[in-house]
Design a protein around this motif. Sequence first.
Motif, PDB file in Angstrom:
ATOM      1  N   LYS A 155       0.832  -1.215   0.000  1.00 32.71           N
ATOM      2  CA  LYS A 155       0.000   0.000   0.000  1.00 32.71           C
ATOM      3  C   LYS A 155       0.866   1.264   0.000  1.00 32.71           C
ATOM      4  O   LYS A 155       0.596   2.226  -0.722  1.00 32.71           O
ATOM      5  CB  LYS A 155      -0.895   0.022   1.245  1.00 32.71           C
ATOM      6  N   LEU A 156       1.907   1.263   0.837  1.00 28.93           N
ATOM      7  CA  LEU A 156       2.773   2.452   0.924  1.00 28.93           C
ATOM      8  C   LEU A 156       3.561   2.657  -0.365  1.00 28.93           C
ATOM      9  O   LEU A 156       3.787   3.784  -0.797  1.00 28.93           O
ATOM     10  CB  LEU A 156       3.761   2.308   2.084  1.00 28.93           C
ATOM     11  N   THR A 157       3.967   1.532  -0.960  1.00 26.90           N
ATOM     12  CA  THR A 157       4.692   1.613  -2.228  1.00 26.90           C
ATOM     13  C   THR A 157       3.801   2.239  -3.297  1.00 26.90           C
ATOM     14  O   THR A 157       4.220   3.135  -4.041  1.00 26.90           O
ATOM     15  CB  THR A 157       5.154   0.206  -2.653  1.00 26.90           C
ATOM     16  N   ASN A 158       2.556   1.774  -3.330  1.00 23.61           N
ATOM     17  CA  ASN A 158       1.573   2.325  -4.264  1.00 23.61           C
ATOM     18  C   ASN A 158       1.504   3.850  -4.129  1.00 23.61           C
ATOM     19  O   ASN A 158       1.509   4.595  -5.112  1.00 23.61           O
ATOM     20  CB  ASN A 158       0.228   1.662  -3.944  1.00 23.61           C
ATOM     21  N   LEU A 159       1.502   4.307  -2.887  1.00 24.42           N
ATOM     22  CA  LEU A 159       1.442   5.743  -2.607  1.00 24.42           C
ATOM     23  C   LEU A 159       2.693   6.465  -3.116  1.00 24.42           C
ATOM     24  O   LEU A 159       2.610   7.515  -3.764  1.00 24.42           O
ATOM     25  CB  LEU A 159       1.338   5.901  -1.082  1.00 24.42           C
ATOM     26  N   LEU A 160       3.864   5.875  -2.848  1.00 18.77           N
ATOM     27  CA  LEU A 160       5.115   6.518  -3.244  1.00 18.77           C
ATOM     28  C   LEU A 160       5.303   6.496  -4.763  1.00 18.77           C
ATOM     29  O   LEU A 160       5.821   7.446  -5.345  1.00 18.77           O
ATOM     30  CB  LEU A 160       6.307   5.844  -2.551  1.00 18.77           C
ATOM     31  N   MET A 219       8.196   8.275  -7.030  1.00 18.89           N
ATOM     32  CA  MET A 219       9.418   7.767  -6.408  1.00 18.89           C
ATOM     33  C   MET A 219       9.699   6.349  -6.894  1.00 18.89           C
ATOM     34  O   MET A 219       8.780   5.615  -7.267  1.00 18.89           O
ATOM     35  CB  MET A 219       9.287   7.810  -4.890  1.00 18.89           C
ATOM     36  N   ARG A 220      10.975   5.974  -6.860  1.00 15.10           N
ATOM     37  CA  ARG A 220      11.364   4.611  -7.246  1.00 15.10           C
ATOM     38  C   ARG A 220      11.606   3.804  -5.979  1.00 15.10           C
ATOM     39  O   ARG A 220      12.270   4.268  -5.046  1.00 15.10           O
ATOM     40  CB  ARG A 220      12.605   4.646  -8.115  1.00 15.10           C
ATOM     41  N   VAL A 221      11.054   2.579  -5.986  1.00 16.20           N
ATOM     42  CA  VAL A 221      11.050   1.768  -4.769  1.00 16.20           C
ATOM     43  C   VAL A 221      11.589   0.375  -5.068  1.00 16.20           C
ATOM     44  O   VAL A 221      11.307  -0.187  -6.137  1.00 16.20           O
ATOM     45  CB  VAL A 221       9.597   1.642  -4.220  1.00 16.20           C
ATOM     46  N   VAL A 222      12.366  -0.183  -4.125  1.00 15.03           N
ATOM     47  CA  VAL A 222      12.766  -1.586  -4.230  1.00 15.03           C
ATOM     48  C   VAL A 222      12.465  -2.259  -2.890  1.00 15.03           C
ATOM     49  O   VAL A 222      12.464  -1.603  -1.856  1.00 15.03           O
ATOM     50  CB  VAL A 222      14.257  -1.708  -4.635  1.00 15.03           C
ATOM     51  N   TRP A 223      12.167  -3.551  -2.956  1.00  8.19           N
ATOM     52  CA  TRP A 223      11.833  -4.277  -1.726  1.00  8.19           C
ATOM     53  C   TRP A 223      12.912  -5.285  -1.367  1.00  8.19           C
ATOM     54  O   TRP A 223      13.450  -5.977  -2.250  1.00  8.19           O
ATOM     55  CB  TRP A 223      10.522  -5.052  -1.900  1.00  8.19           C
ATOM     56  N   ALA A 224      13.188  -5.404  -0.077  1.00  4.84           N
ATOM     57  CA  ALA A 224      14.075  -6.438   0.438  1.00  4.84           C
ATOM     58  C   ALA A 224      13.209  -7.547   1.028  1.00  4.84           C
ATOM     59  O   ALA A 224      12.461  -7.308   1.987  1.00  4.84           O
ATOM     60  CB  ALA A 224      14.982  -5.850   1.524  1.00  4.84           C
ATOM     61  N   ALA A 225      13.312  -8.750   0.456  1.00  7.16           N
ATOM     62  CA  ALA A 225      12.519  -9.884   0.968  1.00  7.16           C
ATOM     63  C   ALA A 225      13.250 -10.478   2.175  1.00  7.16           C
ATOM     64  O   ALA A 225      13.809 -11.574   2.107  1.00  7.16           O
ATOM     65  CB  ALA A 225      12.319 -10.920  -0.127  1.00  7.16           C
ATOM     66  N   ALA A 226      13.239  -9.745   3.267  1.00  5.68           N
ATOM     67  CA  ALA A 226      13.971 -10.179   4.463  1.00  5.68           C
ATOM     68  C   ALA A 226      13.139 -11.116   5.337  1.00  5.68           C
ATOM     69  O   ALA A 226      13.562 -11.455   6.438  1.00  5.68           O
ATOM     70  CB  ALA A 226      14.460  -8.960   5.255  1.00  5.68           C
ATOM     71  N   ASP A 227      11.959 -11.532   4.849  1.00 10.22           N
ATOM     72  CA  ASP A 227      11.282 -12.674   5.466  1.00 10.22           C
ATOM     73  C   ASP A 227      11.785 -13.902   4.727  1.00 10.22           C
ATOM     74  O   ASP A 227      11.235 -14.308   3.707  1.00 10.22           O
ATOM     75  CB  ASP A 227       9.756 -12.550   5.363  1.00 10.22           C
ATOM     76  N   THR A 228      12.877 -14.464   5.235  1.00  6.95           N
ATOM     77  CA  THR A 228      13.466 -15.650   4.591  1.00  6.95           C
ATOM     78  C   THR A 228      13.014 -16.895   5.343  1.00  6.95           C
ATOM     79  O   THR A 228      13.581 -17.966   5.215  1.00  6.95           O
ATOM     80  CB  THR A 228      15.008 -15.583   4.634  1.00  6.95           C
ATOM     81  N   TYR A 229      11.992 -16.731   6.170  1.00  8.57           N
ATOM     82  CA  TYR A 229      11.610 -17.747   7.138  1.00  8.57           C
ATOM     83  C   TYR A 229      10.306 -18.462   6.756  1.00  8.57           C
ATOM     84  O   TYR A 229      10.280 -19.678   6.630  1.00  8.57           O
ATOM     85  CB  TYR A 229      11.481 -17.056   8.497  1.00  8.57           C
ATOM     86  N   ASP A 276      15.008   5.513  -4.887  1.00  8.82           N
ATOM     87  CA  ASP A 276      14.725   6.411  -3.762  1.00  8.82           C
ATOM     88  C   ASP A 276      14.489   5.697  -2.435  1.00  8.82           C
ATOM     89  O   ASP A 276      14.946   6.161  -1.395  1.00  8.82           O
ATOM     90  CB  ASP A 276      13.465   7.240  -4.075  1.00  8.82           C
ATOM     91  N   VAL A 277      13.738   4.606  -2.487  1.00  9.36           N
ATOM     92  CA  VAL A 277      13.275   4.025  -1.223  1.00  9.36           C
ATOM     93  C   VAL A 277      13.489   2.510  -1.212  1.00  9.36           C
ATOM     94  O   VAL A 277      13.164   1.823  -2.181  1.00  9.36           O
ATOM     95  CB  VAL A 277      11.764   4.310  -0.997  1.00  9.36           C
ATOM     96  N   VAL A 278      14.029   2.000  -0.106  1.00 10.64           N
ATOM     97  CA  VAL A 278      14.107   0.552   0.124  1.00 10.64           C
ATOM     98  C   VAL A 278      13.133   0.222   1.248  1.00 10.64           C
ATOM     99  O   VAL A 278      13.178   0.825   2.321  1.00 10.64           O
ATOM    100  CB  VAL A 278      15.526   0.119   0.565  1.00 10.64           C
ATOM    101  N   MET A 279      12.243  -0.735   0.977  1.00 13.20           N
ATOM    102  CA  MET A 279      11.340  -1.197   2.042  1.00 13.20           C
ATOM    103  C   MET A 279      11.760  -2.610   2.430  1.00 13.20           C
ATOM    104  O   MET A 279      11.850  -3.490   1.563  1.00 13.20           O
ATOM    105  CB  MET A 279       9.901  -1.198   1.563  1.00 13.20           C
ATOM    106  N   VAL A 280      12.006  -2.800   3.707  1.00 11.77           N
ATOM    107  CA  VAL A 280      12.488  -4.091   4.192  1.00 11.77           C
ATOM    108  C   VAL A 280      11.322  -4.830   4.856  1.00 11.77           C
ATOM    109  O   VAL A 280      10.798  -4.395   5.882  1.00 11.77           O
ATOM    110  CB  VAL A 280      13.652  -3.909   5.192  1.00 11.77           C
ATOM    111  N   ASP A 281      10.922  -5.952   4.223  1.00 16.97           N
ATOM    112  CA  ASP A 281       9.824  -6.779   4.749  1.00 16.97           C
ATOM    113  C   ASP A 281      10.428  -7.850   5.651  1.00 16.97           C
ATOM    114  O   ASP A 281      11.196  -8.682   5.181  1.00 16.97           O
ATOM    115  CB  ASP A 281       9.088  -7.446   3.581  1.00 16.97           C
ATOM    116  N   THR A 282      10.106  -7.814   6.925  1.00 15.60           N
ATOM    117  CA  THR A 282      10.688  -8.808   7.838  1.00 15.60           C
ATOM    118  C   THR A 282       9.673  -9.907   8.151  1.00 15.60           C
ATOM    119  O   THR A 282       8.471  -9.743   7.929  1.00 15.60           O
ATOM    120  CB  THR A 282      11.144  -8.146   9.158  1.00 15.60           C
ATOM    121  N   ALA A 283      10.186 -11.023   8.653  1.00  9.53           N
ATOM    122  CA  ALA A 283       9.305 -12.135   9.031  1.00  9.53           C
ATOM    123  C   ALA A 283       8.539 -11.766  10.299  1.00  9.53           C
ATOM    124  O   ALA A 283       9.091 -11.134  11.202  1.00  9.53           O
ATOM    125  CB  ALA A 283      10.137 -13.386   9.284  1.00  9.53           C
ATOM    126  N   GLY A 284       7.288 -12.196  10.354  1.00 10.95           N
ATOM    127  CA  GLY A 284       6.503 -11.991  11.567  1.00 10.95           C
ATOM    128  C   GLY A 284       7.126 -12.779  12.705  1.00 10.95           C
ATOM    129  O   GLY A 284       7.646 -13.875  12.496  1.00 10.95           O
TER     130      GLY A 284
END
Length: 305
Positions: free
Chosen positions: A127-132, A137-147, A192-200
Amino acid sequence: MFNKLKSAFSSLAKAIEDAVTQRELNESDVEEILSEFENQLIEYDVALDTTEALINELRGRLIGVKVPRFGDVGSHVKVLIRDSLMNLLSNIPDVDFMDFIGKVSKRPIVLLFLGPNGYGKTTTIAKLTNLLLKRGMRVVWAAADTYRAGAVEQLEGHAARLGVRVIKHPYGSDPASVAYDAIEHAKARGIDVVMVDTAGRMHTDRNLMEELRKVHRVSSPDASILIVDALMGNDAVEVARTYSRYIPIDFIIVTKVDAYAKGGVILTLLYELKKPIIFLGTGQGYDDLSKFSKVNFINALLEAD
Ligand SMILES: Nc1nc2c(ncn2[C@@H]2O[C@H](COP(=O)(O)OP(=O)(O)OP(=O)(O)O)[C@@H](O)[C@H]2O)c(=O)[nH]1
Ligand SMILES: [Mg+2]
């Protein structure tokens, strides 16, 4: 949204109006009115400490209140309740997220998302990426939920729909190194922006909380955003408190507010954590994100239905 909490405030306003038009309020009038209100607050997920603090604010303002000779009783009562809420929440700044983003000059801006399983981290990132993206803005995601099995594919599904790149490592890899790589990738390409998605993770799991601390240290985010599921009620507040002992939380986003009539968690989070809530999640779609401001929230609580 939060209709129950709103109804508690409108019953309170009515009870005060009814009493005050008969006579100046004495202590026992005030106690009677407030004890009914107190029960409602607790029923609608306002935690005990927050309830008590609000009741104290109101008590101090109510005793000795007389009917104003001129003017509208209803609006006097509203001002009194509004002042109580403003004072209760006085030391929490309202933050406009887009203003915040606009003020960070370094690139990439790193945003770290945290919270227990299923609270809505991944959905909120989309949702936030959609907004940016809409702001160019240019956005990349880190798939830091490796779990969690399927976590990377879930992120890639959203990424394909929104047109962003996902930086990933195999399952079981160190999440901090995924964050590191995504930041390097963004630096190299002027993203511009890196969003880091972590595991719950459960706030009680020390090892996983330490791992999160490492992700935080390595990614050194411009903002750590705690995702809180409103439907979890007071448990969510305990989670938030524990998370904030491990990692400095900058902002909170409360999700699933569309399915949450009680409303009290919002008040409790503000009072207990003293951190700005920047958005409310109001559905599963990418546009279901509503900007939050403390002042608007207080005004909404006092609006007539
Ligand atoms: N109604 C509603 N559902 C939401 C909202 N935000 C997230 N959800 C739903 O909640 C579920 C879990 O969301 P995720 O984004 O996968 O949660 P997560 O925190 O990433 O979960 P893990 O990766 O397992 O830790 C999904 O079905 C989402 O569609 C919201 O604001 N409203
Ligand atoms: Mg997720």
